[in-house]
Design an enzyme around this catalytic site. Sequence first.
Site, PDB file in Angstrom:
ATOM      1  N   HIS A 304       0.803  -1.325   0.027  1.00 31.18           N
ATOM      2  CA  HIS A 304       0.109   0.020   0.026  1.00 31.18           C
ATOM      3  C   HIS A 304       0.771   1.328   0.082  1.00 31.18           C
ATOM      4  O   HIS A 304       0.322   2.463  -0.282  1.00 31.18           O
ATOM      5  CB  HIS A 304      -0.991   0.040   1.196  1.00 31.18           C
ATOM      6  CG  HIS A 304      -0.269   0.270   2.468  1.00 31.18           C
ATOM      7  ND1 HIS A 304      -1.232   0.466   3.556  1.00 31.18           N
ATOM      8  CD2 HIS A 304       0.902   0.246   2.956  1.00 31.18           C
ATOM      9  CE1 HIS A 304      -0.262   0.394   4.749  1.00 31.18           C
ATOM     10  NE2 HIS A 304       0.892   0.408   4.305  1.00 31.18           N
ATOM     11  N   GLU A 333      -3.103  -7.130   3.653  1.00 33.04           N
ATOM     12  CA  GLU A 333      -3.337  -5.731   3.131  1.00 33.04           C
ATOM     13  C   GLU A 333      -4.896  -5.307   3.070  1.00 33.04           C
ATOM     14  O   GLU A 333      -5.778  -6.296   3.355  1.00 33.04           O
ATOM     15  CB  GLU A 333      -3.175  -5.310   1.708  1.00 33.04           C
ATOM     16  CG  GLU A 333      -1.514  -5.271   1.608  1.00 33.04           C
ATOM     17  CD  GLU A 333      -0.793  -4.119   1.761  1.00 33.04           C
ATOM     18  OE1 GLU A 333      -1.672  -2.922   2.429  1.00 33.04           O
ATOM     19  OE2 GLU A 333       0.285  -3.921   1.645  1.00 33.04           O
ATOM     20  N   GLU A 365      -4.810   2.536  -0.681  1.00 33.78           N
ATOM     21  CA  GLU A 365      -5.408   1.349  -0.209  1.00 33.78           C
ATOM     22  C   GLU A 365      -6.392   0.777  -1.572  1.00 33.78           C
ATOM     23  O   GLU A 365      -6.859   1.789  -2.201  1.00 33.78           O
ATOM     24  CB  GLU A 365      -6.555   1.563   0.855  1.00 33.78           C
ATOM     25  CG  GLU A 365      -5.678   2.109   1.935  1.00 33.78           C
ATOM     26  CD  GLU A 365      -4.523   1.025   2.696  1.00 33.78           C
ATOM     27  OE1 GLU A 365      -4.539  -0.451   2.533  1.00 33.78           O
ATOM     28  OE2 GLU A 365      -3.483   1.673   3.061  1.00 33.78           O
TER      29      GLU A 365
END
Length: 399
Positions: A304, A333, A365
């Site tokens: 990310h 993640e 993200e």
Amino acid sequence: MIRSSKISNKSNLLRKQESLELESGRLKDKYTYMEEQVTTAKTTEAQEEEEEEDRRDEEAEASIQIWKYVFGFVEMAVVKCAIELGISEALEKHGRPIALSELSSALGCRESSSLGRIMRFLVHQRIFKQNLTPQGTITYSQTAISRRLLRRGENSMSGFILLESSPPMLAPWHALSSKVMAEEASAFEAAHGEDVWSYAAGNPGHSELINEAMSCDARIAMQAIIGNCPGVFDGVDSVVDVGGGDGTAMRMLVKAFPWIRGINFDLPHVVAAAPVGDGVEHVGGDMFESVPKADVAFLMWVLHDWSDDECIQILQKCKEAIPSEKGKVTIVEAVVGEVIDHDKLEHVRLMLDMVMMAHTSKGKERNFKEWEHVIHRAGFSRFVIKPIHAVQSIIEAYP
């Protein structure tokens, strides 16, 4: 003649009857129309009253909520103060509810009035609990969240709070609008003249803050992975944690699965400060150049930080490090937008996306489609996503 007159009278009566029925129908239609108009007017009036009530409620809520944005920084600042003072440690050591005077003495405060105001705020936020003795003395005790402010502890988040509230990490937020307008250098670079990794390499104190923060998250995430998805490591003999910081994740993994050979891989200055032992091998290097060989390449909160092209490059290096027949890349993640039932952490993922915008050049993200793009572009044939009741999910990519 008489008969003709009777027929004529009957016809007149029928016409009059038809006329009366027609007029009656018109009157009924008119009445129905008027009734509908009245009903519509009443409905419209009721809707307008309801909408006005909704507007009043919305305004009332806005008049309260806006203060959250005016003084939103206060919560972070006061919680940071509590961590620096060691309030949770003092309560934990005391072992029972503690009076303000005792707490003040334990912390070494010159006087207790400021501390009392701090505690009043934190009690109101439900971070600490306030009790009243039979003698009427106010005392304070721990809560589940206050224990997360301990410097040491399996659920501690103090390191993360101290990192995000540190001056170097707060400064970029003042340049966020410039980042949105320009889409060039990161807000962190605008504030400090270099990216976050170069800054950490030149500032050991800040590098230590980052390592401690990542250790906090690693402890929470690894508990969730080991507890909810132990099968992720079935048949695995070796794991390399790419960007593993001080090795917290690998230490927990090797402890839970002793047969696994754990390799902690990060930049040389990072692994140089990592604790030695616990069955974890530390290797320094650059993930953009090569990754140590293992059955599984493990990446937690690494991708990310980077753009799609950089993620693809990292994933390709990980793919080269694993065996093609049984290897995999395990990514831990956030997956934005994949909200499952009773998931209360989506707002954390969205806040984290803003953190990436402030602290990295092109990090973000990603949602399902964005993960699909980078994983397939890196040459993997398939992937699966497994929620773990945490901010992150497990994403397993196969060659």
